[in-house]
Scaffold this motif. Structure first.
Motif, PDB file in Angstrom:
ATOM      1  N   PRO A  12      -4.163   0.488  -6.896  1.00 10.23           N
ATOM      2  CA  PRO A  12      -4.051  -0.560  -5.870  1.00 10.23           C
ATOM      3  C   PRO A  12      -3.602  -1.894  -6.457  1.00 10.23           C
ATOM      4  O   PRO A  12      -4.089  -2.327  -7.504  1.00 10.23           O
ATOM      5  CB  PRO A  12      -5.472  -0.649  -5.304  1.00 10.23           C
TER       6      PRO A  12
ATOM      7  N   ASN B 267       0.825  -1.217   0.000  1.00  6.32           N
ATOM      8  CA  ASN B 267       0.000   0.000   0.000  1.00  6.32           C
ATOM      9  C   ASN B 267       0.855   1.261   0.000  1.00  6.32           C
ATOM     10  O   ASN B 267       0.579   2.215  -0.734  1.00  6.32           O
ATOM     11  CB  ASN B 267      -0.932   0.010   1.215  1.00  6.32           C
ATOM     12  N   ASN B 268       1.900   1.255   0.789  1.00 11.38           N
ATOM     13  CA  ASN B 268       2.753   2.437   0.868  1.00 11.38           C
ATOM     14  C   ASN B 268       3.491   2.701  -0.440  1.00 11.38           C
ATOM     15  O   ASN B 268       3.594   3.849  -0.896  1.00 11.38           O
ATOM     16  CB  ASN B 268       3.760   2.284   2.015  1.00 11.38           C
ATOM     17  N   TYR B 269       4.011   1.646  -1.063  1.00 12.34           N
ATOM     18  CA  TYR B 269       4.763   1.853  -2.299  1.00 12.34           C
ATOM     19  C   TYR B 269       3.850   2.152  -3.484  1.00 12.34           C
ATOM     20  O   TYR B 269       4.269   2.824  -4.433  1.00 12.34           O
ATOM     21  CB  TYR B 269       5.679   0.660  -2.573  1.00 12.34           C
ATOM     22  N   CYS B 270       2.618   1.669  -3.441  1.00 11.95           N
ATOM     23  CA  CYS B 270       1.664   2.062  -4.489  1.00 11.95           C
ATOM     24  C   CYS B 270       1.411   3.567  -4.422  1.00 11.95           C
ATOM     25  O   CYS B 270       1.348   4.254  -5.456  1.00 11.95           O
ATOM     26  CB  CYS B 270       0.347   1.299  -4.335  1.00 11.95           C
ATOM     27  N   LYS B 271       1.292   4.093  -3.210  1.00 18.10           N
ATOM     28  CA  LYS B 271       1.095   5.538  -3.049  1.00 18.10           C
ATOM     29  C   LYS B 271       2.357   6.305  -3.455  1.00 18.10           C
ATOM     30  O   LYS B 271       2.292   7.317  -4.152  1.00 18.10           O
ATOM     31  CB  LYS B 271       0.745   5.859  -1.595  1.00 18.10           C
ATOM     32  N   LYS B 272       3.493   5.797  -3.038  1.00 14.59           N
ATOM     33  CA  LYS B 272       4.744   6.496  -3.336  1.00 14.59           C
ATOM     34  C   LYS B 272       4.987   6.598  -4.840  1.00 14.59           C
ATOM     35  O   LYS B 272       5.413   7.644  -5.345  1.00 14.59           O
ATOM     36  CB  LYS B 272       5.918   5.774  -2.670  1.00 14.59           C
ATOM     37  N   TYR B 273       4.730   5.504  -5.579  1.00 14.69           N
ATOM     38  CA  TYR B 273       5.003   5.479  -7.017  1.00 14.69           C
ATOM     39  C   TYR B 273       3.743   5.739  -7.852  1.00 14.69           C
ATOM     40  O   TYR B 273       3.746   5.515  -9.058  1.00 14.69           O
ATOM     41  CB  TYR B 273       5.655   4.151  -7.399  1.00 14.69           C
ATOM     42  N   GLN B 274       2.680   6.218  -7.163  1.00 15.84           N
ATOM     43  CA  GLN B 274       1.446   6.638  -7.833  1.00 15.84           C
ATOM     44  C   GLN B 274       0.912   5.542  -8.761  1.00 15.84           C
ATOM     45  O   GLN B 274       0.605   5.758  -9.930  1.00 15.84           O
ATOM     46  CB  GLN B 274       1.687   7.941  -8.613  1.00 15.84           C
ATOM     47  N   LYS B 275       0.798   4.353  -8.183  1.00 14.18           N
ATOM     48  CA  LYS B 275       0.252   3.219  -8.922  1.00 14.18           C
ATOM     49  C   LYS B 275      -1.138   2.889  -8.375  1.00 14.18           C
ATOM     50  O   LYS B 275      -1.438   3.144  -7.205  1.00 14.18           O
ATOM     51  CB  LYS B 275       1.164   1.997  -8.786  1.00 14.18           C
TER      52      LYS B 275
END
Length: 463
Positions: free
Chosen positions: A354, A344-352
């Motif tokens: 879910p 979840n955190n890396y999806c937000k960080k790299y704007q991907k």
């Protein structure tokens, strides 16, 4: 005026009567009064100590009223300490000259003969100004350190396994006290997160948390980093520096990798902890510090005490309470929760959009030994999220974990005619660690070594 409010005062004047009169007046109100009639000793005095206020005469040579000497020594003092608080001693006719000196860095001036009450009021204001300079310097360097320490580590503790519930229970009990805490665990198990959690739940939570990696500090810079230094204390000391102990005053000081300290550095650290005060390099002034100490290491300190590589009295000082962090392979039931958290955190960080984790991907994670623990898990998921093109992470997105598990087995073995002992020992140690999925205790037992001996070899060979 309260007694001893003025701090340490240095008075430089060629008139012994002036020096004697000033010392008799001020010794009741100052912590210390140092008098000197020879201005040529100013460099020596500034090199060996710091002063809250310096009183400086404008003229030293007989029949000289130009003030050139005063201007010369004022410039010399300000070059050595930009925050120096200098009060000029001058005759009535030299007022215009004194005003010019204020423009060049002096704080104030007093006229000879002075009125005692006015002199005391001037020195009191000057002493408060010096304290404010020091506070500003400390705050400025503290803010710089805070900015440098900011990093995106998704800082929160996660886990519902029995071993982690035990860790949380200890944190709950110890956090609100001021007890020193020693955190033990392998690399990547989250020792810094535990330290920050203790700080955030403590009575010091509104003050600073200072993190120091002891393994990254060289022997020569140890005292400067921890205790600070005065400008000019050594060749590269180009400005006054606030040490980490001073930065952490009223807050928490986290000393990571404390097991890497040599015996001489352990002794210096112990002295500071016992006295609860430090002295910056280049000064004789002791600075009291009020810190909550938290330390951590992946090394077996108790074994090191028996091997005389770690001081027993220092261990007693730092481990009022011990917290043992389990490796990830011993808390596999936490892997799904940790994985979802990092995804979840890396999806937000790299704007991907879910991304979920399917059963095959989860099974691959559970079958892996994670020698790098949570840090390795975090990096593996970051890599998978970056490379993922779909909406799910599956076994194929973690193919590199399988390579990591078997990379040593797939490497060609050492040539039979290779008799380099270091290479042979390194290869055997690497195979033992891989065989036991990074479990240092089991690898050491199979190799016939103590944990401490194996750690030293790991450091030697960069494994």
């Amino acid at each position: 005026m309260m007694e001893k409010e003025l701090g340490k005062i240095l008075i430089i004047d060629d008139d012994e009567d002036v020096l004697f009169a000033a010392k008799m007046l001020l010794k009741k109100y100052a912590k210390e009064v140092i008098i000197e009639k020879n201005p040529k000793k100013i460099p020596f005095l500034l090199n060996h100590d710091t002063y809250d206020v310096i009183m400086l005469d404008m003229n030293f040579s007989r029949d000289t009223t130009s003030g050139k000497e005063g201007f010369y020594w004022l410039e010399h003092i300000m070059e050595r300490d930009a925050n120096a608080v200098v009060i000029l001693i001058t005759a009535f006719g030299d007022v215009e000259m004194a005003v010019q000196a204020l423009k060049q860095g002096a704080t104030d001036f007093v006229l000879k003969p002075w009125q005692n009450e006015k002199l005391l009021a001037t020195l009191t204001s000057a002493s408060k100004l010096r304290k404010s300079y020091e506070q500003v310097d400390t705050l400025r360097q503290t803010n710089r350190q805070l900015s440098a320490d900011q990093q995106d580590n998704f800082g929160q503790m996660i886990g519902d396994s029995p071993s982690m519930r035990n860790v949380f229970a200890i944190i709950d009990k110890v956090a609100t006290t001021d007890a020193n805490v020693l955190i033990l665990g392998e690399n990547g198990t989250g020792k810094e997160l535990v330290a920050r959690e203790i700080h955030n739940r403590s009575m010091r939570k509104n003050n600073i948390f200072v993190n120091v990696d002891m393994g990254a500090i060289t022997e020569t810079l140890f005292e400067s980093e921890l205790f600070g230094h005065k400008k000019g204390a050594y060749t590269d000391a180009k400005e006054d520096r606030v040490g980490r102990f001073e930065m952490a005053n009223k807050g928490s000081l986290f000393l990571d990798e404390i097991g890497n300290l040599s015996m001489p550095l352990q002794s210096k650290l112990l002295t500071a902890l016992q006295r609860r005060e430090i002295t910056r390099i280049g000064t004789n002034k002791s600075i009291p510090v009020d810190i909550r100490l938290i330390t951590a290491t992946n090394m077996p300190l108790h074994e090191m005490v028996h091997q005389n590589t770690f001081r027993q009295d220092l261990l007693y000082r730092i481990n009022t309470v011990e917290i043992h962090l389990p490796p990830l392979r011993e808390r596999q039931e936490d892997i799904p929760t940790l994985a979802r958290h990092f995804i979840n955190n890396y999806c937000k960080k790299y704007q991907k959009p879910p991304i979920s984790l399917d059963d095959s991907g989860l099974q691959r994670m559970k079958s892996y030994g994670w020698p790098g623990n949570i840090r390795e898990l975090q990096h593996a998921i970051e890599r998978a999220i970056i490379m993922c093109d779909g909406e799910k992470l599956s076994e194929k997105d973690f193919f590199f974990l399988q390579q990591t598990m078997h990379q040593v087995q797939n490497e060609p073995s050492q040539p039979a005619n290779n008799f380099n002992l270091d290479e042979v020992e390194k290869n055997v140690i690497q195979k033992a660690i891989d065989k036991h999925n990074g479990n240092i205790s089991q690898a050491a037992k199979e190799l016939g070594l103590t944990r401490a001996s194996l750690y030293r070899r790991l450091q030697k060979y960069g494994i």
